[in-house]
Design an enzyme around this catalytic site. Structure first.
Site, mmCIF file in Angstrom:
data_model
loop_
_atom_site.group_PDB
_atom_site.id
_atom_site.type_symbol
_atom_site.label_atom_id
_atom_site.label_comp_id
_atom_site.label_asym_id
_atom_site.label_seq_id
_atom_site.Cartn_x
_atom_site.Cartn_y
_atom_site.Cartn_z
ATOM 1 N N ALA A 117 3.243 3.809 5.099
ATOM 2 C CA ALA A 117 3.458 2.405 5.911
ATOM 3 C C ALA A 117 2.443 1.301 5.221
ATOM 4 O O ALA A 117 1.704 1.762 4.275
ATOM 5 C CB ALA A 117 2.967 2.757 7.197
ATOM 6 N N LYS A 118 2.603 0.240 5.461
ATOM 7 C CA LYS A 118 1.670 -0.948 5.232
ATOM 8 C C LYS A 118 1.833 -1.920 6.104
ATOM 9 O O LYS A 118 2.884 -2.246 6.948
ATOM 10 C CB LYS A 118 2.065 -1.384 3.799
ATOM 11 C CG LYS A 118 1.286 -2.200 3.160
ATOM 12 C CD LYS A 118 0.134 -1.137 2.280
ATOM 13 C CE LYS A 118 -0.583 -1.909 1.285
ATOM 14 N NZ LYS A 118 -1.295 -0.846 0.450
ATOM 15 N N GLY A 119 0.451 -2.543 6.482
ATOM 16 C CA GLY A 119 0.448 -3.865 7.275
ATOM 17 C C GLY A 119 0.187 -5.093 6.434
ATOM 18 O O GLY A 119 -0.372 -4.931 5.364
#
Ligand code: GLU
Length: 429
Positions: A117-119
């Site tokens: 994931a990445k934000g």
């Protein structure tokens, strides 16, 4: 009453090569080599979930500004998703999507029980006060309270964030669930459940990967020179630990420019200078300021460590690179258009998803310690992390020999194969 202005951040234009396209073009080559079935290809091609939030923050001047933030969950077949949060004015959804997919491949390459994931939040942290950044971080955490969780999605630092932001995130999340929840985030300060060795982990992994690659090339670390682009967490630690191994660091750079010293830069001095000068190298006298910072990439060194941002090595400068080895400390520093040129020149590349995986590896150790309620010694952390990096390097190297492909494609092959096999066993489409 404070005036409310709905601040509309102009959508950043992606005037650079699109990292999502770069990621996909390597993914396509690797899936072809593996003969991946169409169903799994379709599943892996797109992220599982994309969350876009708008976070109102009362700024110090009393006005409310609304920030746009993202969290992209690429895949969770191997476990809860893992990946950092980026605070930067150039954050773009396509970039976050690419970075999320890279986290899936990165965790799979080093065999961690995590998805990717990445934000990101579009903001300029350098122009914001600590209070504004804290309110932004807490607002983002609240908006993502149903996304994050120790068994769901575990954030960590990335560009523009560090232990301070992770502490706020942990605190805010803990309040929403009504219990202290250290395992919801990694990269925390040491006193509140952070792991020994986490700060230097990514740079240390870059060093271990560089030594492994030099060995394959038959080069002695004490006889080679290097240039390190970027003097943030990854670049400083990579430069410091490589210089401790006898590598002559001829060139370093940060936002203020690139600095050159033929005899080798004293990295401890450069770090001390940076810390005493608001985190910047402007005016550093242990090296000469180069006329053009981009020349660092094409300068005459044996090893090039891009440890700053995406897409710095492109089809426009790749043919001028003189290094024999590129070790990617940053995520996505080489655009896909540069790959054939680099391969043609016979330059060995230790790709990002392998080279900078030391960070997420020690994040995993932090999460394990939080869940165990037990602290490991620094020796335990570094010894285990080094072994994971060395094993992953050897596996990727052997795969590159087996299929006669560059290390980058081999790393994708190893990662996608693991994910695809897991889908086969779990089934369920
Ligand atoms: N942001 C780092 C990366 O890109 C670390 C991620 C993590 O520790 O979860 O690998």
């Amino acid at each position: 009453m404070a005036a409310t202005t709905v601040y509309k951040e102009p959508a950043p234009l992606l005037d650079r090569e699109n990292p999502l396209e770069s990621m996909m073009s390597r993914f396509n080559v690797a899936t072809e080599i593996l003969g991946l079935d169409e169903e799994t290809y379709e599943v892996l091609k797109a992220p599982d979930k994309q969350v876009i939030v708008h976070i109102p923050v009362t700024m110090d001047n009393g006005k409310v500004r609304v920030f746009e933030g993202y969290r992209v969950i690429h895949n969770t077949i191997l476990g809860p998703s893992k990946g950092g949060i980026r605070y930067d004015k150039n954050v773009h959804l396509d970039e976050v999507k690419a970075l999320a997919a890279w986290m899936t491949w990165k965790c799979a390459v080093v065999d961690l029980p995590y998805g990717g994931a990445k934000g990101g939040i579009i903001c300029e942290p350098a122009t914001m006060s600590a209070g504004e950044i804290e309110r932004l971080t807490r607002g983002y955490t609240l908006a993502m309270k149903d996304v994050f969780g120790p068994d769901r999605d575990i954030p960590a630092p990335d560009m523009g964030t560090g232990p301070r932001e992770m502490a706020w995130l942990m605190d805010e999340f803990s309040k929403t669930v009504g219990a202290t929840s250290p395992a919801v985030v990694t990269g925390k300060p040491l006193v509140m459940g952070g792991s020994l060795g986490r700060t230097e982990a990514t740079g240390r992994g870059v060093m271990v990967a560089t030594l492994a690659a030099l060995k394959k090339l038959g080069l002695d670390p004490t006889q080679v020179s290097a240039a390190v682009q970027g003097f943030g967490n990854v670049g400083t630690w990579a430069a410091k630990l490589l210089s401790e191994q006898g590598v002559r660091i001829k060139c370093i750079s940060d936002i203020s420019g690139a600095y050159w010293n033929e005899a080798g830069i004293n990295i401890d001095e450069a770090v001390a200078y940076k810390n005493a000068h608001k985190g910047r190298l402007d005016g550093f006298t242990g090296a000469v300021l180069m006329e053009n910072a981009d020349d660092l990439l094409t300068t005459n060194v044996d090893v090039l460590v891009p440890a700053a941002v995406e897409d710095v090595i492109t089809e426009h400068n790749a043919h001028e690179i003189k290094a024999k080895l590129i070790v990617e400390g940053a995520n996505g520093p080489t655009s896909a258009s540069a790959d054939p040129i680099i391969n043609e020149k016979g330059i060995m590349v230790v790709p990002d998803i392998l080279a900078n995986s030391g960070g997420v590896t020690v994040s995993y150790f932090e999460w394990v310690q939080n869940r165990q309620g037990f602290k490991w010694t620094e020796e335990m952390v570094t010894e285990r992390a080094d072994r994971i990096m060395t094993d992953a390097f050897e596996k990727v190297y052997a795969t590159s020999q087996k299929y006669n492909v560059p290390m980058r494609i081999a790393a994708y092959v190893v990662a996608i194969d693991k994910v695809a096999q897991t889908y086969k066993f779990r089934g369920g489409f």
